[in-house]
Design a protein around this motif. Structure first.
Motif, PDB file in Angstrom:
ATOM      1  N   SER A  15       0.831  -1.208   0.000  1.00 39.67           N
ATOM      2  CA  SER A  15       0.000   0.000   0.000  1.00 39.67           C
ATOM      3  C   SER A  15       0.860   1.251   0.000  1.00 39.67           C
ATOM      4  O   SER A  15       0.517   2.253  -0.632  1.00 39.67           O
ATOM      5  CB  SER A  15      -0.939   0.009   1.217  1.00 39.67           C
ATOM      6  N   GLN A  19       1.470   4.539  -2.902  1.00 42.50           N
ATOM      7  CA  GLN A  19       1.416   5.961  -2.604  1.00 42.50           C
ATOM      8  C   GLN A  19       2.624   6.706  -3.156  1.00 42.50           C
ATOM      9  O   GLN A  19       2.501   7.829  -3.627  1.00 42.50           O
ATOM     10  CB  GLN A  19       1.337   6.180  -1.090  1.00 42.50           C
ATOM     11  N   GLU A 112       4.038   4.774   6.543  1.00 41.77           N
ATOM     12  CA  GLU A 112       2.894   5.073   5.683  1.00 41.77           C
ATOM     13  C   GLU A 112       2.421   6.508   5.898  1.00 41.77           C
ATOM     14  O   GLU A 112       2.104   7.221   4.940  1.00 41.77           O
ATOM     15  CB  GLU A 112       1.760   4.095   5.969  1.00 41.77           C
ATOM     16  N   GLY A 116       2.748   9.486   3.081  1.00 36.75           N
ATOM     17  CA  GLY A 116       1.534  10.180   2.670  1.00 36.75           C
ATOM     18  C   GLY A 116       1.673  11.685   2.651  1.00 36.75           C
ATOM     19  O   GLY A 116       0.889  12.379   2.003  1.00 36.75           O
ATOM     20  N   SER A 211      -9.865   8.801   5.399  1.00 36.03           N
ATOM     21  CA  SER A 211      -9.106   8.222   4.285  1.00 36.03           C
ATOM     22  C   SER A 211      -9.360   8.976   2.984  1.00 36.03           C
ATOM     23  O   SER A 211      -8.451   9.102   2.150  1.00 36.03           O
ATOM     24  CB  SER A 211      -9.475   6.745   4.119  1.00 36.03           C
ATOM     25  N   GLY A 215      -6.419  10.900   1.186  1.00 39.70           N
ATOM     26  CA  GLY A 215      -6.198  10.479  -0.191  1.00 39.70           C
ATOM     27  C   GLY A 215      -6.163  11.632  -1.169  1.00 39.70           C
ATOM     28  O   GLY A 215      -5.529  11.550  -2.221  1.00 39.70           O
ATOM     29  N   SER A 337      -1.067  17.788  -3.454  1.00 36.34           N
ATOM     30  CA  SER A 337      -1.565  16.962  -4.551  1.00 36.34           C
ATOM     31  C   SER A 337      -1.340  17.565  -5.932  1.00 36.34           C
ATOM     32  O   SER A 337      -1.427  16.867  -6.940  1.00 36.34           O
ATOM     33  CB  SER A 337      -3.067  16.700  -4.359  1.00 36.34           C
ATOM     34  N   TYR A 366      -1.782  11.418  -8.437  1.00 38.32           N
ATOM     35  CA  TYR A 366      -1.505  11.491  -6.989  1.00 38.32           C
ATOM     36  C   TYR A 366      -2.691  10.989  -6.169  1.00 38.32           C
ATOM     37  O   TYR A 366      -2.546  10.145  -5.280  1.00 38.32           O
ATOM     38  CB  TYR A 366      -1.177  12.940  -6.632  1.00 38.32           C
ATOM     39  N   GLN A 367      -3.874  11.529  -6.434  1.00 38.03           N
ATOM     40  CA  GLN A 367      -5.065  11.124  -5.684  1.00 38.03           C
ATOM     41  C   GLN A 367      -5.537   9.737  -6.090  1.00 38.03           C
ATOM     42  O   GLN A 367      -5.977   8.944  -5.252  1.00 38.03           O
ATOM     43  CB  GLN A 367      -6.181  12.144  -5.892  1.00 38.03           C
ATOM     44  N   ARG A 370      -3.797   6.901  -4.319  1.00 37.87           N
ATOM     45  CA  ARG A 370      -4.169   6.805  -2.920  1.00 37.87           C
ATOM     46  C   ARG A 370      -5.595   6.275  -2.748  1.00 37.87           C
ATOM     47  O   ARG A 370      -5.906   5.625  -1.750  1.00 37.87           O
ATOM     48  CB  ARG A 370      -4.035   8.177  -2.254  1.00 37.87           C
TER      49      ARG A 370
END
Length: 499
Positions: A15, A19, A112, A116, A211, A215, A337, A366-367, A370
């Motif tokens: 995961s 990202q 993570e 992010g 989230s 994201g 973003s 980018y988004q 995620r």
């Protein structure tokens, strides 16, 4: 137990890899794969068949682990260029810990979180700008000479911002009477324009899981977050972009149906505040209404979609008679973003400054990485989508711009022709005394005796006014104006003061 922990480790690393892969296909991935390699060596003896092929493949990356430092340097240069918080040293420390102890789930969770926070790549065109935006367009309307927004609202009691802290908090406001009606008319005007331009209108929730917000590139944790969190650990949406992006989370779209263009009207909640004098009043507030544009598109479409969003905003503000400029923003002005961003600023004469009323951004993948938004190409391959967002109308700054960009004289404001039909159809709303009255004219203004007519509580006009003899009812009064002055089209709002 060891097998279970290692599998958790492997899934968590997967995961995280998704990202970071928006930055560069190799950045950080070598380090993360190295963690998996160590895990795979422990698991290989267990002969876990369902993952053996993955681990064999992962071992091939171990020889490339020495490239990690250069790749982290590339990330750090991008962070410094954009003047974001530099957390590369924290990432290095966590990677070192995980290289030795790949089953450390707490370290993986921290990794993570830190990954992010990394920003998107930066369009190479913007690097030459330094820290200043590049003005790429400005319309040539003359500088308006009008009363400032706060003076107009104070004179006619159309806004309340004072003495609200005891029950509604700092930076709160109430729009009253016809100013509230004008806000709704602007929203409707914007929505109708977007629908004519093939946007699908949606209604979205204002309470979202964290989230979705993370994201989209806004952090929900930390002391400097702009997000309001509620007791359920869900969050108040900062913009409908978050809900719209979340709607497509975990979906696979058909490339033939892209780009998808959607729009939503929502309340937006921001914890940010400012003590700057030029941002006083309702320029920067904690909650406001906004009309947002959002698109899911292919990787080959996002730059063209961004240009179309910019042109949509420009067209809207031209119709509202705004004196504005379009800025191509430098790296330091990009959110996490954004790959590139345009801002639109309006000259606000009451503040003697250019004020931002809109922006639009290309977020590339980018988004999508995620939120797991993909599309299937015509060749049958799966690709991560690109997303683009833009502000079509943000209240109350649009109200400030409207009143300070159009003529206010002798107690009147000239509202642009483009709002005529929207304001004319007000769903049966009745005019009352001491409120704004709306009429349409072709000329710049009507004689002062008409403009300054005072409407009394019985919806009649002063019998001594120019139009008084035509009738005592509002309908007769307006009809008399049409006949006497042969004016059609332009809207004038007559502000009637209390006696």
């Amino acid at each position: 137990m060891m097998v279970s922990v290692a599998f958790d480790c492997f899934e968590k690393v997967n995961s995280i890899i998704l990202q970071v892969s928006h930055i560069n296909n190799n950045i950080l991935q070598m380090a993360l794969f190295r963690i998996c390699v160590n895990t795979s060596r422990r698991l290989y003896k267990c002969q876990v068949s369902r993952s053996a092929s993955k681990y064999v493949a992962l071992r091939n990356f171990s020889s490339s682990f020495s490239k990690l430092r250069d790749e982290l340097d590339t990330i750090e240069k991008n962070i410094l260029l954009r003047k974001h918080t530099n957390n590369v040293s924290i990432i290095k420390s966590l990677l070192a810990e995980l290289s030795e102890h790949p089953g450390n789930i707490d370290a993986l969770k921290k990794l993570e979180l830190e990954v992010g926070k990394l920003p998107n790549r930066t369009h190479e065109r913007l690097i030459a700008y330094g820290e200043k935006p590049c003005e790429i367009q400005r319309n040539q309307l003359p500088l308006p000479k009008v009363d400032d927004f706060s003076t107009v609202c104070k004179d006619f009691n159309y806004i309340r911002t004072d003495h609200l802290g005891n029950f509604n908090g700092h930076k709160s406001y109430y729009l009253l009477g016809d100013l509230a009606n004008l806000e709704q008319s602007l929203i409707r005007f914007t929505v109708e324009y977007l629908k004519r331009n093939k946007f699908l209108l949606m209604s979205v929730p204002d309470i979202l899981p964290g989230s979705f917000i993370n994201g989209c590139g806004m952090q929900t944790e930390g002391d400097r977050t702009q997000i309001y969190k509620i007791e359920t650990e869900e969050c108040l949406s900062g913009t409908s972009e978050m809900a719209l992006a979340g709607l497509f989370s975990g979906t696979v779209l058909d490339e033939k149906k892209l780009p998808l263009k959607v729009a939503a009207v929502s309340r937006c909640y921001r914890a940010e505040t400012s003590g700057l004098n030029e941002e006083k009043g309702i320029y920067r507030v904690h909650q406001f209404t906004k009309v947002e544009m959002f698109s899911v598109c292919s990787k080959n479409q996002s730059e063209a979609v961004l240009e179309s969003f910019k042109n949509t905003e420009v067209s809207l503000y031209e119709k509202l008679n705004f004196r504005f400029r379009v800025l191509d923003m430098p790296p330091i002005e990009l959110g996490a973003s954004a790959f590139q961003k345009y801002d639109i600023e309006v000259w606000m004469s009451g503040r003697q400054m250019w004020g931002e009323i809109s922006s639009c951004s290309n977020c590339t993948d980018y988004q999508a990485k995620r939120l797991n938004i993909k599309y299937r190409t015509t060749a049958g391959n799966l690709e991560y989508a690109h997303t683009v967002n833009g502000t079509a109308a943000a209240m109350p700054r649009l109200l400030i711009s409207l009143l300070e960009s159009n003529k206010i004289e002798n107690g009147t404001i000239s509202v642009p022709e483009s709002l005529k039909e929207i304001l004319k159809d007000r769903n049966g709303w009745e005019q009352k005394a001491d409120s704004l009255e709306f009429y349409w004219f072709d000329g710049d203004c009507a004689p002062n005796s008409v403009i300054n007519a005072i409407i009394d509580e019985g919806n009649t006009v002063d019998e001594n006014s120019t139009a008084g003899a035509a009738g005592k009812r509002i309908e007769d009064f307006v009809a008399a104006l049409y006949l006497k002055y042969n004016f059609v089209g332009m809207r004038l709002e007559v502000w009637s003061k209390q006696n």
